[in-house]
Motif scaffolding. Structure first.
Motif, PDB file in Angstrom:
ATOM      1  N   ARG A  18      81.568  71.462  13.504  1.00 52.45           N
ATOM      2  CA  ARG A  18      80.771  70.978  13.306  1.00 52.45           C
ATOM      3  C   ARG A  18      80.279  70.311  13.719  1.00 52.45           C
ATOM      4  O   ARG A  18      78.628  70.019  14.267  1.00 52.45           O
ATOM      5  N   THR A  19      80.083  69.918  15.832  1.00 53.52           N
ATOM      6  CA  THR A  19      79.477  70.588  16.671  1.00 53.52           C
ATOM      7  C   THR A  19      79.036  71.257  16.947  1.00 53.52           C
ATOM      8  O   THR A  19      77.791  71.044  17.246  1.00 53.52           O
ATOM      9  N   VAL A  20      79.320  72.296  16.511  1.00 54.08           N
ATOM     10  CA  VAL A  20      77.929  73.274  16.566  1.00 54.08           C
ATOM     11  C   VAL A  20      77.279  73.949  15.715  1.00 54.08           C
ATOM     12  O   VAL A  20      75.502  73.749  16.163  1.00 54.08           O
ATOM     13  N   ARG A  21      77.329  73.110  14.896  1.00 49.66           N
ATOM     14  CA  ARG A  21      76.406  73.199  13.110  1.00 49.66           C
ATOM     15  C   ARG A  21      75.623  71.803  13.837  1.00 49.66           C
ATOM     16  O   ARG A  21      74.650  72.404  13.895  1.00 49.66           O
ATOM     17  N   GLU A  22      75.713  71.001  14.643  1.00 46.35           N
ATOM     18  CA  GLU A  22      74.999  69.382  14.547  1.00 46.35           C
ATOM     19  C   GLU A  22      74.047  69.691  16.078  1.00 46.35           C
ATOM     20  O   GLU A  22      72.985  69.669  16.041  1.00 46.35           O
ATOM     21  N   CYS A  23      74.585  70.861  16.868  1.00 49.56           N
ATOM     22  CA  CYS A  23      73.839  71.384  17.759  1.00 49.56           C
ATOM     23  C   CYS A  23      73.504  71.763  17.835  1.00 49.56           C
ATOM     24  O   CYS A  23      72.150  72.120  18.124  1.00 49.56           O
ATOM     25  N   ALA A  24      73.432  72.793  16.506  1.00 52.33           N
ATOM     26  CA  ALA A  24      71.819  73.996  16.220  1.00 52.33           C
ATOM     27  C   ALA A  24      70.774  73.351  15.793  1.00 52.33           C
ATOM     28  O   ALA A  24      69.830  73.509  15.767  1.00 52.33           O
ATOM     29  N   ARG A  25      71.856  72.349  14.678  1.00 53.42           N
ATOM     30  CA  ARG A  25      70.102  71.176  14.594  1.00 53.42           C
ATOM     31  C   ARG A  25      69.633  70.811  14.851  1.00 53.42           C
ATOM     32  O   ARG A  25      68.279  70.431  14.766  1.00 53.42           O
ATOM     33  N   THR A  26      70.240  70.401  15.785  1.00 53.92           N
ATOM     34  CA  THR A  26      69.589  68.963  16.994  1.00 53.92           C
ATOM     35  C   THR A  26      68.831  69.598  18.218  1.00 53.92           C
ATOM     36  O   THR A  26      67.610  69.427  18.799  1.00 53.92           O
ATOM     37  N   PHE A  62      70.316  77.194  28.344  1.00 53.47           N
ATOM     38  CA  PHE A  62      69.337  78.232  28.340  1.00 53.47           C
ATOM     39  C   PHE A  62      68.743  79.606  26.836  1.00 53.47           C
ATOM     40  O   PHE A  62      68.005  79.894  26.462  1.00 53.47           O
ATOM     41  N   ALA A  63      70.796  79.286  26.395  1.00 54.65           N
ATOM     42  CA  ALA A  63      70.862  80.301  25.140  1.00 54.65           C
ATOM     43  C   ALA A  63      70.170  80.372  23.905  1.00 54.65           C
ATOM     44  O   ALA A  63      69.940  80.653  23.224  1.00 54.65           O
ATOM     45  N   MET A  64      70.251  78.947  24.037  1.00 52.74           N
ATOM     46  CA  MET A  64      70.637  77.978  22.563  1.00 52.74           C
ATOM     47  C   MET A  64      70.059  76.995  22.275  1.00 52.74           C
ATOM     48  O   MET A  64      68.954  76.490  21.215  1.00 52.74           O
ATOM     49  N   GLU A  73      70.591  79.140  12.194  1.00 53.39           N
ATOM     50  CA  GLU A  73      70.743  77.353  12.081  1.00 53.39           C
ATOM     51  C   GLU A  73      71.838  77.298  11.249  1.00 53.39           C
ATOM     52  O   GLU A  73      72.669  76.743  10.876  1.00 53.39           O
ATOM     53  N   GLU A  74      72.805  78.272  11.403  1.00 52.95           N
ATOM     54  CA  GLU A  74      73.720  78.419  10.519  1.00 52.95           C
ATOM     55  C   GLU A  74      75.151  79.318  11.448  1.00 52.95           C
ATOM     56  O   GLU A  74      75.098  80.305  11.767  1.00 52.95           O
ATOM     57  N   ARG A  98      67.514  81.717  11.300  1.00 51.73           N
ATOM     58  CA  ARG A  98      66.611  80.888   9.978  1.00 51.73           C
ATOM     59  C   ARG A  98      65.622  82.067   9.455  1.00 51.73           C
ATOM     60  O   ARG A  98      65.281  82.904   9.887  1.00 51.73           O
ATOM     61  N   ASP A  99      65.409  81.791   7.827  1.00 50.22           N
ATOM     62  CA  ASP A  99      64.367  82.775   7.233  1.00 50.22           C
ATOM     63  C   ASP A  99      63.149  82.609   7.851  1.00 50.22           C
ATOM     64  O   ASP A  99      62.348  82.110   8.549  1.00 50.22           O
ATOM     65  N   PRO A 100      63.002  84.338   8.415  1.00 51.42           N
ATOM     66  CA  PRO A 100      61.536  84.474   9.312  1.00 51.42           C
ATOM     67  C   PRO A 100      60.705  84.310   7.916  1.00 51.42           C
ATOM     68  O   PRO A 100      59.173  83.815   8.770  1.00 51.42           O
TER      69      PRO A 100
END
Length: 163
Positions: A18-26, A62-64, A73-74, A98-100
Motif C-alpha cells: 500500500r505504501t509503494v502504491r501511495e508513494c507512486a501516486r504522490t 532519484f529513481a522514482m 503507476e501500478e 501509465r498509458d503513454p
C-alpha cells in the motif's frame, strides 16, 4: 532467527505494498523509506547495496521521485511466499507505466525479497531484475509517448538527451 507469525508478516507486506502504491501516486517516497530500520540494507541492481534510510532515500528519490520514474503507476503483486521462521517475504511484483497515450501497457516484473525486522519495519530489501529490461521499457514508453504527443517539452528533451 526470530519467528514471526504469518499474520504479522502478511500485514507488514500489505503495508509495504500500500505504501509503494501511495508513494507512486504522490511522488513522495518518505513513507516508503520509513518502512526500513536504521541499518537496513537495500540491494538494488543499478545502485548496489544501500545502507540506512539516508542512502535508501537518495536512491528512491532519484529513481522514482522524478521523471521517468514518476510514470510508474501500478505495482501489482502476482504472487508472494512467506517464511515465518526466517521472517522473509519473496514476491513477484509488476511495474506498470501509465498509458503513454496509445493504450499501450507493458508490465515489467521483478522479484522482491524482504526481511522483516518486526514492528512493521524491514531490515533488508532486494530487488532482483535485469536493468536492461527496464531501460527497454522506458525507451519504448518514451517513443510511444512522443508519438502520442503526451509529453511536456521538458520530458521530450529528457528522451532526446538519453538516446
Amino acid at each position: 532467527m526470530t519467528a514471526f507469525t504469518r499474520a504479522e508478516l502478511e500485514s507488514a507486506f500489505g503495508t509495504w505494498h500500500r505504501t509503494v502504491r501511495e508513494c507512486a501516486r504522490t511522488h513522495d517516497w518518505a513513507p516508503f523509506v520509513a518502512l526500513f530500520t536504521e541499518k537496513a540494507e537495500y540491494h538494488e541492481a543499478n545502485a548496489g547495496v544501500l545502507v540506512g534510510p539516508e542512502q535508501i532515500a537518495g536512491w528512491i528519490d532519484f529513481a522514482m521521485g522524478r521523471f521517468p520514474g514518476t510514470e510508474y503507476e501500478e505495482f501489482p503483486v502476482h504472487w508472494h511466499v512467506i517464511d515465518e521462521q526466517a521472517g522473509v517475504i519473496v514476491a513477484k511484483v509488476g511495474n506498470l507505466m501509465r498509458d503513454p497515450g496509445d493504450g499501450w501497457r507493458l508490465e515489467t516484473t521483478n522479484l522482491l525479497v524482504l526481511e522483516y525486522a518486526g514492528g512493521g519495519r524491514f531490515s533488508r530489501e532486494e530487488d532482483v531484475y535485469d536493468p536492461a529490461v527496464f531501460i527497454g521499457q522506458v525507451q519504448e514508453w518514451g517513443k510511444r509517448a512522443v508519438a502520442s504527443g503526451t509529453l511536456t517539452d521538458e520530458q521530450r528533451a529528457w528522451f532526446a538527451q538519453s538516446g
